[in-house]
Scaffold this active site. Structure first.
Site, PDB file in Angstrom:
ATOM      1  N   ASN A  12      52.603  24.648  45.672  1.00 51.60           N
ATOM      2  CA  ASN A  12      53.539  23.521  45.786  1.00 51.60           C
ATOM      3  C   ASN A  12      54.047  23.331  47.210  1.00 51.60           C
ATOM      4  OD1 ASN A  12      53.505  22.824  43.019  1.00 51.60           O
ATOM      5  ND2 ASN A  12      54.771  24.618  42.609  1.00 51.60           N
ATOM      6  N   GLU A  63      46.132  17.523  49.562  1.00 48.73           N
ATOM      7  CA  GLU A  63      46.047  18.748  48.747  1.00 48.73           C
ATOM      8  C   GLU A  63      44.931  19.662  49.258  1.00 48.73           C
ATOM      9  OE1 GLU A  63      48.459  19.300  46.712  1.00 48.73           O
ATOM     10  OE2 GLU A  63      48.975  17.558  45.483  1.00 48.73           O
ATOM     11  N   ARG A 110      51.593  31.358  42.243  1.00 48.90           N
ATOM     12  CA  ARG A 110      51.164  29.981  41.986  1.00 48.90           C
ATOM     13  C   ARG A 110      52.115  28.973  42.636  1.00 48.90           C
ATOM     14  NH1 ARG A 110      48.539  27.039  36.664  1.00 48.90           N
ATOM     15  NH2 ARG A 110      48.442  24.991  37.656  1.00 48.90           N
ATOM     16  N   LYS A 159      48.174  22.537  34.429  1.00 50.06           N
ATOM     17  CA  LYS A 159      49.523  21.940  34.420  1.00 50.06           C
ATOM     18  C   LYS A 159      49.396  20.523  33.889  1.00 50.06           C
ATOM     19  CE  LYS A 159      52.182  24.283  37.993  1.00 50.06           C
ATOM     20  NZ  LYS A 159      52.865  24.127  39.286  1.00 50.06           N
ATOM     21  N   HIS A 205      55.681  20.088  48.248  1.00 48.75           N
ATOM     22  CA  HIS A 205      55.909  19.277  47.053  1.00 48.75           C
ATOM     23  C   HIS A 205      57.389  19.042  46.761  1.00 48.75           C
ATOM     24  CE1 HIS A 205      51.659  19.838  46.529  1.00 48.75           C
ATOM     25  NE2 HIS A 205      51.630  19.244  45.361  1.00 48.75           N
ATOM     26  N   LYS A 214      42.068  27.328  44.273  1.00 47.63           N
ATOM     27  CA  LYS A 214      43.004  27.093  43.163  1.00 47.63           C
ATOM     28  C   LYS A 214      42.720  28.062  42.015  1.00 47.63           C
ATOM     29  CE  LYS A 214      45.738  24.095  40.539  1.00 47.63           C
ATOM     30  NZ  LYS A 214      46.326  22.805  40.347  1.00 47.63           N
ATOM     31  N   HIS A 270      58.222  15.444  46.306  1.00 45.11           N
ATOM     32  CA  HIS A 270      58.705  14.887  45.034  1.00 45.11           C
ATOM     33  C   HIS A 270      60.006  14.104  45.255  1.00 45.11           C
ATOM     34  CE1 HIS A 270      56.380  17.976  42.324  1.00 45.11           C
ATOM     35  NE2 HIS A 270      55.616  17.015  42.788  1.00 45.11           N
ATOM     36  N   ARG A 288      49.944  20.249  17.590  1.00 44.96           N
ATOM     37  CA  ARG A 288      50.228  21.521  18.283  1.00 44.96           C
ATOM     38  C   ARG A 288      49.052  22.043  19.108  1.00 44.96           C
ATOM     39  NH1 ARG A 288      52.381  22.473  13.168  1.00 44.96           N
ATOM     40  NH2 ARG A 288      54.633  22.117  13.140  1.00 44.96           N
ATOM     41  N   HIS A 345      51.234  10.204  45.674  1.00 45.06           N
ATOM     42  CA  HIS A 345      51.614  11.619  45.607  1.00 45.06           C
ATOM     43  C   HIS A 345      51.133  12.376  46.858  1.00 45.06           C
ATOM     44  CE1 HIS A 345      52.429  15.547  43.880  1.00 45.06           C
ATOM     45  NE2 HIS A 345      51.179  15.893  44.115  1.00 45.06           N
ATOM     46  N   GLU A 401      52.867  30.456  36.760  1.00 41.48           N
ATOM     47  CA  GLU A 401      53.739  30.339  37.935  1.00 41.48           C
ATOM     48  C   GLU A 401      54.960  31.258  37.892  1.00 41.48           C
ATOM     49  OE1 GLU A 401      53.817  26.381  39.650  1.00 41.48           O
ATOM     50  OE2 GLU A 401      55.852  26.746  40.344  1.00 41.48           O
TER      51      GLU A 401
HETATM   52  P1  NAD Z   1      46.061   8.389  40.180  1.00 42.45           P
HETATM   53  O1  NAD Z   1      45.706   9.084  38.935  1.00 42.45           O
HETATM   54  O2  NAD Z   1      47.196   7.421  40.139  1.00 42.45           O
HETATM   55  O3  NAD Z   1      44.772   7.674  40.763  1.00 42.45           O
HETATM   56  C1  NAD Z   1      44.863   6.968  41.952  1.00 42.45           C
HETATM   57  C2  NAD Z   1      44.316   5.545  41.825  1.00 42.45           C
HETATM   58  O4  NAD Z   1      42.894   5.569  41.899  1.00 42.45           O
HETATM   59  C3  NAD Z   1      44.641   4.853  40.521  1.00 42.45           C
HETATM   60  O5  NAD Z   1      44.885   3.486  40.769  1.00 42.45           O
HETATM   61  C4  NAD Z   1      43.361   5.016  39.716  1.00 42.45           C
HETATM   62  O6  NAD Z   1      43.205   4.048  38.717  1.00 42.45           O
HETATM   63  C5  NAD Z   1      42.329   4.876  40.793  1.00 42.45           C
HETATM   64  N1  NAD Z   1      41.056   5.507  40.551  1.00 42.45           N
HETATM   65  C6  NAD Z   1      40.833   6.698  39.972  1.00 42.45           C
HETATM   66  N2  NAD Z   1      39.538   7.024  40.068  1.00 42.45           N
HETATM   67  C7  NAD Z   1      38.921   6.006  40.694  1.00 42.45           C
HETATM   68  C8  NAD Z   1      37.591   5.786  41.104  1.00 42.45           C
HETATM   69  N3  NAD Z   1      36.646   6.696  40.934  1.00 42.45           N
HETATM   70  N4  NAD Z   1      37.294   4.611  41.711  1.00 42.45           N
HETATM   71  C9  NAD Z   1      38.268   3.696  41.941  1.00 42.45           C
HETATM   72  N5  NAD Z   1      39.562   3.876  41.617  1.00 42.45           N
HETATM   73  C10 NAD Z   1      39.878   5.024  41.004  1.00 42.45           C
HETATM   74  O7  NAD Z   1      46.449   9.434  41.332  1.00 42.45           O
HETATM   75  P2  NAD Z   1      45.877  10.871  41.749  1.00 42.45           P
HETATM   76  O8  NAD Z   1      46.121  10.953  43.192  1.00 42.45           O
HETATM   77  O9  NAD Z   1      44.540  11.109  41.222  1.00 42.45           O
HETATM   78  O10 NAD Z   1      46.847  11.876  40.979  1.00 42.45           O
HETATM   79  C11 NAD Z   1      48.219  11.919  41.265  1.00 42.45           C
HETATM   80  C12 NAD Z   1      48.925  12.545  40.096  1.00 42.45           C
HETATM   81  O11 NAD Z   1      48.450  13.883  39.926  1.00 42.45           O
HETATM   82  C13 NAD Z   1      50.427  12.629  40.263  1.00 42.45           C
HETATM   83  O12 NAD Z   1      51.051  12.199  39.077  1.00 42.45           O
HETATM   84  C14 NAD Z   1      50.688  14.105  40.498  1.00 42.45           C
HETATM   85  O13 NAD Z   1      51.940  14.512  40.044  1.00 42.45           O
HETATM   86  C15 NAD Z   1      49.581  14.737  39.706  1.00 42.45           C
HETATM   87  N6  NAD Z   1      49.212  16.081  40.146  1.00 42.45           N
HETATM   88  C16 NAD Z   1      49.126  17.046  39.207  1.00 42.45           C
HETATM   89  C17 NAD Z   1      48.733  18.324  39.547  1.00 42.45           C
HETATM   90  C18 NAD Z   1      48.532  19.358  38.476  1.00 42.45           C
HETATM   91  O14 NAD Z   1      48.357  20.532  38.810  1.00 42.45           O
HETATM   92  N7  NAD Z   1      48.521  18.993  37.215  1.00 42.45           N
HETATM   93  C19 NAD Z   1      48.441  18.620  40.881  1.00 42.45           C
HETATM   94  C20 NAD Z   1      48.547  17.621  41.838  1.00 42.45           C
HETATM   95  C21 NAD Z   1      48.927  16.339  41.451  1.00 42.45           C
HETATM   96  N1  GLY Z   2      49.534  21.647  41.840  1.00 39.11           N
HETATM   97  C1  GLY Z   2      50.285  22.841  41.690  1.00 39.11           C
HETATM   98  C2  GLY Z   2      49.774  23.761  40.642  1.00 39.11           C
HETATM   99  O1  GLY Z   2      48.819  23.479  39.975  1.00 39.11           O
HETATM  100  O2  GLY Z   2      50.349  24.785  40.435  1.00 39.11           O
END
Ligand code: NAD
Ligand code: GLY
Length: 364
Positions: free
Chosen positions: A248, A188, A244, A146, A251, A230, A255, A124, A268, A240
């Site tokens: 998006n 972003e 907030r 998130k 998005h 942010k 998505h 939890r 993404h 949100e």
């Molecule tokens: P990712 O986590 O898939 O990383 C991208 C690629 O880069 C992967 O192959 C990873 O292994 C590689 N990588 C990471 N760091 C590296 C480094 N330093 N050197 C070499 N390779 C490296 O993608 P991302 O773009 O980081 O994240 C996308 C995800 O984030 C999506 O799932 C999206 O939904 C999520 N997201 C979440 C929020 C949130 O608020 N929580 C906001 C935006 C996006």
């Molecule tokens: N990436 C959208 C949020 O964090 O609200």
């Protein structure tokens, strides 16, 4: 540690935490150790990032006296699912992890979102720290709490709001990031300029090449300014209920591309870029955005090497996929649109025909 370290505070109603930005911050015992309460730590990473950075992080933590376990998840958005999430719970249970065990996410947004969700749900809730290693995760996903995994019918549909104790955004690790991933992160970054920071949008117009060339100062500035934007939004609306949602922008369209094509086909950030152009097109159709501003937005995304045309799936398919969006309320799709560059609004009155027309105009 490198000389210049920048800090952004995320001030929430109940507590606050800090995003620390700079070269080498990910491997600083002085920054990490005070934020870890118990003795046990589980580092969650993936099979790409582990060989690059896990050993160095583990050395730092071992030298500080912590008991360490590491789990390396398979890499890719495709594995942001239940089965892979279970590997984190398996590692926690195998290590007899307790309530005081700290999880550390070492990786991009996929690792960060999954680790955060595991931390929110294991016994939890256990503490977690974000060490984001992509530009996208440093400017967005590691900040704000998130956490989620995907469902075959929709992105990030299963998750929780759960804040980290600390975020260490190490500009040094970006040296190994592939170009395509750096560009995806810029989607972003541009978003913050579009939704609430015209001066930042203008700065990006003037300095984009410095960022694409990975000039350390330019990267650090972009990360800091993005995180400040942010943090302000999240502090005002953590769960949100209103503002907030503007984070998006693009998005809901994006998505649809990610889910429609299959997770991981478009990155993404790429999907968000094309989705933002669709949102801008609809904003123009509604008489809000001028042609000049629409062209400025397209041009900046193009210069960043990001797509400005959507995946050609047909507008009906987009609308069907968008109907699963988390911003659907009472059957109405609440879209984030632009009154102007630097001014986003939440709009629930666009008709399906208007949305379909914007999608078509942008190649969808
Ligand atoms: P990712 O986590 O898939 O990383 C991208 C690629 O880069 C992967 O192959 C990873 O292994 C590689 N990588 C990471 N760091 C590296 C480094 N330093 N050197 C070499 N390779 C490296 O993608 P991302 O773009 O980081 O994240 C996308 C995800 O984030 C999506 O799932 C999206 O939904 C999520 N997201 C979440 C929020 C949130 O608020 N929580 C906001 C935006 C996006
Ligand atoms: N990436 C959208 C949020 O964090 O609200």
């Amino acid at each position: 540690m490198g000389t210049q370290v920048r800090e952004v505070v995320v001030a929430l109603a109940e507590r606050q935490y800090t995003v620390i930005i700079g070269a080498e911050v990910a491997f600083s015992r002085e920054l990490l150790a005070p934020m870890i309460r118990g003795k046990q730590v589980l580092v969650v990473t993936n099979t790409t990032v582990a060989p690059l950075y896990a050993e160095r992080l583990c050395m730092t933590l071992r030298c500080a006296g912590f008991d360490l376990s590491v789990v390396a998840l398979p890499d890719s958005e495709v594995f942001k699912d239940w089965e892979t999430l279970n590997a984190i719970y398996d590692a926690l249970l195998s290590a007899h992890a307790e309530r005081s065990t700290t999880l550390i996410a070492l990786g991009g947004g996929v690792v960060g979102d999954m680790t955060g969700f595991a931390a929110a749900t294991y016994q939890r809730g256990v503490p977690f720290i974000q060490i984001p290693t992509t530009l996208l995760s440093q400017v967005d996903s590691s900040v704000g709490g998130k956490t989620a995994i995907n469902h075959p019918l929709g992105k990030n549909m299963i998750g929780a709001f759960y804040q980290p104790k600390l975020v260490l955004a190490d500009t040094g690790v970006l040296t190994t990031l592939p170009d395509r991933e750096l560009k995806a992160g810029l989607a972003e970054v541009i978003k913050y300029g579009l939704i609430r920071d015209l001066a930042f949008f203008e700065w990006l117009e003037g300095n984009l090449e410095r960022v694409l060339d990975r000039e350390p100062e330019a990267l650090a500035y972009v990360i800091e300014r993005s995180c400040r934007n942010k943090a302000d939004v999240v502090a005002a609306d953590e769960t949100e209920q209103g503002e907030r949602a503007t984070l998006n922008l693009g998005h809901t369209f994006g998505h649809a591309i990610e889910t429609g094509l299959g997770y991981g086909v478009w990155l993404h950030g790429e999907a968000v870029a094309a989705g933002t152009i669709m949102a801008a097109a609809l904003s123009q159709d509604l008489g809000w955005l001028t042609q000049v501003d629409f062209d400025r937005i397209s041009r900046l995304f193009e210069r960043a090497g990001l797509p400005v045309r959507g995946a050609p799936m047909g507008s009906a398919r987009y609308l069907e996929l968008m109907s699963h969006d988390k911003k659907v309320e009472g059957g109405k799709l609440r879209l984030i649109l632009l009154r102007a560059i630097g001014h986003a609004v939440i709009h629930a009155e666009a008709s399906s025909a208007q949305i379909a027309a914007a999608i078509k105009r942008c190649g969808g």
